[in-house]
Design a protein around this motif. Structure first.
Motif, mmCIF file in Angstrom:
data_model
loop_
_atom_site.group_PDB
_atom_site.id
_atom_site.type_symbol
_atom_site.label_atom_id
_atom_site.label_comp_id
_atom_site.label_asym_id
_atom_site.label_seq_id
_atom_site.Cartn_x
_atom_site.Cartn_y
_atom_site.Cartn_z
ATOM 1 N N GLN A 252 0.819 -1.199 0.000
ATOM 2 C CA GLN A 252 0.000 0.000 0.000
ATOM 3 C C GLN A 252 0.857 1.255 0.000
ATOM 4 N N ARG A 253 0.292 2.322 -0.503
ATOM 5 C CA ARG A 253 0.987 3.605 -0.465
ATOM 6 C C ARG A 253 1.115 4.046 0.989
ATOM 7 N N GLU A 254 2.294 4.532 1.343
ATOM 8 C CA GLU A 254 2.527 4.952 2.721
ATOM 9 C C GLU A 254 3.100 6.364 2.773
ATOM 10 N N LEU A 255 2.768 7.065 3.839
ATOM 11 C CA LEU A 255 3.295 8.406 4.047
ATOM 12 C C LEU A 255 4.745 8.313 4.507
ATOM 13 N N VAL A 256 5.607 9.044 3.834
ATOM 14 C CA VAL A 256 7.038 9.045 4.169
ATOM 15 C C VAL A 256 7.387 10.248 5.035
ATOM 16 N N ALA A 257 6.950 11.429 4.597
ATOM 17 C CA ALA A 257 7.289 12.645 5.324
ATOM 18 C C ALA A 257 6.291 13.739 4.975
ATOM 19 N N ALA A 258 6.138 14.688 5.892
ATOM 20 C CA ALA A 258 5.225 15.800 5.671
ATOM 21 C C ALA A 258 5.815 17.066 6.263
ATOM 22 N N ILE A 259 5.484 18.203 5.651
ATOM 23 C CA ILE A 259 5.893 19.498 6.181
ATOM 24 C C ILE A 259 4.720 20.458 6.039
ATOM 25 N N LEU A 260 4.406 21.128 7.140
ATOM 26 C CA LEU A 260 3.307 22.079 7.131
ATOM 27 C C LEU A 260 3.811 23.467 6.740
ATOM 28 N N SER A 261 2.886 24.381 6.522
ATOM 29 C CA SER A 261 3.267 25.747 6.167
ATOM 30 C C SER A 261 4.028 26.418 7.301
ATOM 31 N N THR A 262 3.860 25.920 8.528
ATOM 32 C CA THR A 262 4.585 26.458 9.682
ATOM 33 C C THR A 262 6.024 25.971 9.727
ATOM 34 N N GLY A 263 6.333 24.966 8.921
ATOM 35 C CA GLY A 263 7.666 24.366 8.949
ATOM 36 C C GLY A 263 7.744 23.108 9.787
ATOM 37 N N THR A 264 6.680 22.789 10.487
ATOM 38 C CA THR A 264 6.636 21.552 11.267
ATOM 39 C C THR A 264 6.733 20.348 10.349
ATOM 40 N N THR A 265 7.568 19.399 10.755
ATOM 41 C CA THR A 265 7.769 18.200 9.939
ATOM 42 C C THR A 265 7.454 16.945 10.739
ATOM 43 N N ASN A 266 7.121 15.891 10.020
ATOM 44 C CA ASN A 266 7.054 14.575 10.646
ATOM 45 C C ASN A 266 7.433 13.523 9.631
ATOM 46 N N TYR A 267 7.919 12.397 10.158
ATOM 47 C CA TYR A 267 8.491 11.355 9.314
ATOM 48 C C TYR A 267 7.988 9.975 9.727
ATOM 49 N N ALA A 268 7.942 9.078 8.764
ATOM 50 C CA ALA A 268 7.719 7.677 9.088
ATOM 51 C C ALA A 268 8.915 7.171 9.887
ATOM 52 N N ASP A 269 8.652 6.250 10.806
ATOM 53 C CA ASP A 269 9.746 5.736 11.640
ATOM 54 C C ASP A 269 10.867 5.133 10.802
ATOM 55 N N SER A 270 10.493 4.535 9.681
ATOM 56 C CA SER A 270 11.470 3.831 8.849
ATOM 57 C C SER A 270 12.484 4.760 8.180
ATOM 58 N N VAL A 271 12.189 6.064 8.133
ATOM 59 C CA VAL A 271 13.100 6.996 7.437
ATOM 60 C C VAL A 271 13.682 8.055 8.366
ATOM 61 N N LYS A 272 13.251 8.064 9.616
ATOM 62 C CA LYS A 272 13.760 9.074 10.559
ATOM 63 C C LYS A 272 15.275 8.995 10.661
ATOM 64 N N GLY A 273 15.900 10.175 10.596
ATOM 65 C CA GLY A 273 17.347 10.245 10.692
ATOM 66 C C GLY A 273 18.055 10.055 9.363
ATOM 67 N N ARG A 274 17.324 9.627 8.340
ATOM 68 C CA ARG A 274 17.925 9.414 7.009
ATOM 69 C C ARG A 274 17.355 10.362 5.967
ATOM 70 N N PHE A 275 16.074 10.674 6.070
ATOM 71 C CA PHE A 275 15.408 11.539 5.089
ATOM 72 C C PHE A 275 15.119 12.902 5.719
ATOM 73 N N THR A 276 15.163 13.937 4.880
ATOM 74 C CA THR A 276 14.818 15.286 5.333
ATOM 75 C C THR A 276 13.893 15.932 4.312
#
Length: 123
Positions: A44-68
Motif C-alpha cells: 500500500q501507499r505509505e506516508l514518508v514525510a510531511a511538512i506544514l506551512s509552519t515548517g513543522t515536519t514529521n516522518y515515518a519511523d522507517s526513514v527518521k534520521g535518514r530523510f529530510t
C-alpha cells in the motif's frame, strides 16, 4: 488548474543519496501541507514525510534520521533529501500537496498529486 511535477528519482546503490523535488504550478493562492508518499510493488501507499506551512515536519519511523523534507515557498517546491538509502526504500515516490485555489470567487482547499518518480536502491 494546479500541476505537480516531480524530478530526481533514479537508480542508486545502497548507502547512497538522492534528492527528490516536486514543483507546483498553476492558480495557487497558498500551499498548506506538502507530503511525500511511496508505494512499493505489492504494498500500500505509505506516508514518508510531511511538512506544514509552519515548517513543522514529521516522518515515518522507517526513514527518521535518514530523510529530510524541506520546502521553498517562493518556488512552491517541496524537496526530499534521502541519505543512507536501503533496498527497502525502493518504490515509486509521489508528492501530495494541499493547495488553496480560487474557485468561482472563493477559496477552496484541494489535494493534488504528482505523477510519481521511481527510486531504485540496488547494487
Amino acid at each position: 488548474q494546479v500541476q505537480l511535477v516531480e524530478s530526481g528519482g533514479g537508480l542508486v546503490q545502497p548507502g547512497g543519496s538522492l534528492r527528490l523535488s516536486c514543483a507546483a504550478s498553476g492558480s495557487i493562492f497558498n500551499i498548506n501541507a506538502m507530503k511525500w508518499y511511496r508505494q512499493a510493488p505489492g504494498k500500500q501507499r505509505e506516508l514518508v514525510a510531511a511538512i506544514l506551512s509552519t515548517g513543522t515536519t514529521n516522518y515515518a519511523d522507517s526513514v527518521k534520521g535518514r530523510f529530510t523534507i524541506s520546502r521553498d515557498n517562493a518556488k512552491n517546491t517541496v524537496y526530499l533529501q534521502m541519505n543512507s538509502l536501503k533496498s527497502e526504500d525502493t518504490a515509486v515516490y509521489y508528492c501530495n500537496e494541499q493547495v488553496q485555489v480560487w474557485v468561482r470567487g472563493h477559496l477552496e482547499s484541494r489535494d493534488y498529486w504528482g505523477q510519481g518518480t521511481q527510486v531504485t536502491v540496488s547494487s
